[in-house]
Enzyme design. Structure first.
Site, short mmCIF file in Angstrom:
data_model
loop_
_atom_site.label_atom_id
_atom_site.label_comp_id
_atom_site.label_asym_id
_atom_site.label_seq_id
_atom_site.Cartn_x
_atom_site.Cartn_y
_atom_site.Cartn_z
N ASP A 330 -2.77 -7.42 -4.18
CA ASP A 330 -2.69 -6.56 -5.35
C ASP A 330 -3.96 -6.77 -6.19
O ASP A 330 -4.79 -7.64 -5.90
CB ASP A 330 -1.42 -6.88 -6.15
CG ASP A 330 -0.88 -5.66 -6.89
OD1 ASP A 330 -1.68 -4.78 -7.26
OD2 ASP A 330 0.35 -5.60 -7.10
N GLU A 520 4.65 -1.05 -14.98
CA GLU A 520 4.57 -2.50 -14.72
C GLU A 520 5.12 -3.30 -15.89
O GLU A 520 6.02 -2.87 -16.61
CB GLU A 520 3.14 -2.88 -14.33
CG GLU A 520 2.68 -2.15 -13.07
CD GLU A 520 1.41 -2.71 -12.47
OE1 GLU A 520 1.28 -3.94 -12.37
OE2 GLU A 520 0.55 -1.91 -12.08
#
Length: 634
Positions: A330, A520
């Site tokens: 990521d 997120e």
């Protein structure tokens, strides 16, 4: 315009014969391979082509394939792609060309590809993007409901169809790789990524992994077609199961936190969807989570970040489960590991990561990894394994034969046919939670009063990961708001965002409540003012409208909201989720064109304090249980 400049570069590079291709920046004396080199022969098996190409590569070229940079870091000087032998580029959320159109996207990707095609070995780049509910960075793309809504449909074939459309629109505009789908299992709705999950039950998530087939096709040969892309199963594993308050990333409370679990729980809940993604759907790439795992068997207090977890990445995922694709980190994930940068790189590579999303530090990463190999800290065999996995994907995607964008389907982006599927998905995702006295469906002959800002805000109904990372309120994308959908059935409705218009003389009110966009950990409950509770404005609208007439409340949000105290005032309550660009789908169920068939993919809490609550819990007592959903036909 960068798109125009890069398109010109693409045309120039395409005209350069292979024999005059630029040599690698690592060793200018190396000659370009002959035109009949085995790796350039599409009739040979992929494994043979990979073996031949790997044998020709320098360490610099291999490490280049393991490196992914963000487009913005290369845009001002695209020759860096050649100099670094770069293997991949991505667009982060909101990182787009100007103008943000399909042609500009394709021109941009092709311009970057031209630089890769001028390297000694002419290895094409792989371009990745977060197409998480449609090609959502592209203005004009079809924007589908967020995953949690798709979980409510209980319709795996529709999910596959959705992702096939997403693949078609994405690849027609340049990118060949998507960072989707999110195969996480959400176990705490306070998590800011709740809407990216299909639900709280791993079996439901596994059923919806037909989306991988929509992206990739059902055969390896499908990957090279212009309507498929490489998929990414994320975030391996357990990112929806972190303990509240365990995050160490700024003010986040859950995201990038710690799974405090025993092995059996982790295997049954968090790991299960990835076994299915690999063994049944043959997903091509997997993205490890930012989260950590702290096994209760050896005592709590020694969590290991997933990017450093060789036990799970290599021993379990690659060896035991049999994952043959490649692992992509990521965004700057390895920089959360302990130690200096060299230690972080070494740890992550040795743990099993194959490609590294280092958006703004590609040169530093390559230099560091080369040094680690030269110092004997990372084995050449580990490098070769990583590069072989990446090259396999590129060969299977047909990029060596057709590196530039196939624009055959560019005219289908945002087409009526694609939007019709999204509208169907919206209708199937609506969950009817209360319907006293058969208030629904509405009749077009009724006088209808509509209130609530979310009734006429397409940015809010699309949610996060729409044009920008966090998404935003307002007129951000083409499409139809819920109010516009309602007016297609009843043109004479009265709309008042704050319910300030007089409420007398109406048969029924529709109050649209919910959230504004986030993504997120920014959306974690407890991070700033984030909460599962309705806003004061929403509660005021419910009080005003429901106190004056029969009322229907539509909740436009990425997760359950606390409505326990307001529910007695409401005649009909519908969870509309984040429907995306096609608000008519909400109206289709509201007016009875489509029956309410959606079922809750998560348990609905009575209060915020009741989280986490999941099916199978001891003393399970939600406001609405997992799988609940009425139909207006009874």
């Amino acid at each position: 315009m960068i798109g125009t400049l890069l398109a010109t570069a693409a045309l120039v590079a395409a005209a350069v014969p292979a024999a005059t291709a630029r040599t690698s920046g690592s060793d200018p004396a190396l000659a370009a391979p002959p035109a009949n080199a085995p790796y350039l022969n599409p009739r040979l098996p992929v494994a043979a082509r990979v073996h031949d190409l790997l044998g020709r590569m320098t360490l610099q070229e291999k490490v280049g394939q393991m490196t992914q940079a963000e487009r913005s870091s290369m845009a001002t000087d695209p020759t860096q792609i050649t100099d670094l032998d770069l293997g991949s580029l991505l667009s982060g959320g909101g990182s787009t060309p100007t103008p943000n159109t399909p042609v500009a996207w394709a021109d941009m990707v092709d311009g970057f590809q031209a630089q890769a095609m001028s390297t000694r070995l002419r290895i094409p780049i792989l371009y990745g993007i977060d197409s998480v509910h449609g090609d959502n960075n592209l203005v004009g793309a079809t924007i589908f409901p967020q995953n949690i809504a798709m979980g409510a449909t209980r319709d795996p074939k529709l999910v596959e169809q959705e992702e096939h459309i997403t693949a078609t629109e994405t690849r027609a505009s340049g990118p060949q790789w998507v960072f989707a789908a999110c195969d996480c299992v959400v176990r705490d709705d306070r998590w800011g990524r709740t809407y990216e999950s299909y639900g709280e039950d791993p079996k439901l998530v596994e059923e919806m992994e037909t989306g991988i087939d929509g992206f990739q096709g059902t055969s390896v040969k499908d990957l090279a077609s212009p309507d498929h892309v490489l998929a990414t199963s994320k975030h391996f594993a357990g990112d929806g199961d972190t303990s509240y308050g365990s995050s160490t990333n700024g003010t986040y409370t859950l995201d990038q936190g710690i799974d405090i679990v025993d092995w059996k729980h982790f295997k049954d809940i968090d790991l299960a969807p990835y076994v299915t993604a690999v063994q049944q759907h043959h997903v091509g790439s997997i993205m490890p989570s930012y989260s950590s795992v702290d096994w209760t068997e050896d005592g709590v207090g020694n969590p290991v970040k997933m990017s450093a977890n060789k036990q799970l990445l290599t021993n379990v995922l690659k060896e035991k489960i049999g994952f043959k694709g490649f692992l992509i980190s990521d965004w700057q994930a390895i920089e959360q590991l302990p130690g200096d940068y060299a230690t972080q790189v070494r740890t992550a590579v040795n743990a099993g990561l194959d490609m590294f999303m280092e958006p703004n530090s590609a040169p530093k990463f390559e230099q560091t990894l080369i040094g680690e190999v030269q110092d004997g800290q990372v084995a050449t065999s580990r490098i070769d394994d990583a590069v072989s996995r990446i090259l396999t994907a590129k060969f299977e995607l047909g990029l060596f034969e057709h590196p530039y964008t196939n624009r055959t389907n560019i005219g289908t982006i945002g087409s009526p046919a694609h939007r019709a599927v999204a509208r169907q998905a919206v209708a199937e995702s609506q969950v009817l939670l209360k319907n006293a006295d058969h208030t629904l469906p509405l009749k077009s002959s009724q006088r209808v009063y509509v209130a609530g800002a979310n009734a006429d805000d397409i940015g809010n109904q699309a949610g996060g990961w729409t044009v920008s990372w966090q998404g935003s309120s307002g007129d951000t994308i083409p499409g139809t708001t819920i109010l516009q959908g309602i007016r297609q059935d009843d043109p004479d409705v009265t709309y008042s965002a704050d319910a300030s218009q007089p409420t007398g003389g109406y048969d029924v009110g529709v109050v649209v409540v919910g959230e504004t966009p986030y993504a997120e950990g920014v959306g974690d409950v407890g991070n700033g003012s984030n909460t599962l509770n309705l806003s004061a404005a929403d509660q005021a609208n419910i009080d005003t409208v429901c106190g004056a007439m029969k009322c229907v409340v539509l909740d436009v949000a990425g997760r359950p909201q606390i409505i326990t105290g307001d529910l007695p005032k409401i005649d009909s309550y519908v969870m509309s989720w984040l429907p995306g660009s096609e608000g008519e789908g909400v109206a289709d169920t509201l007016f009875g064109k489509h029956a309410y068939t959606g079922k809750l993919p998560v348990s609905w809490p009575r209060s915020e304090a009741q989280e986490p609550i999941n099916i199978g819990d001891k003393d399970y007592d939600p406001l609405f249980p997992f799988g609940y959903g009425l139909t207006d036909r009874h």
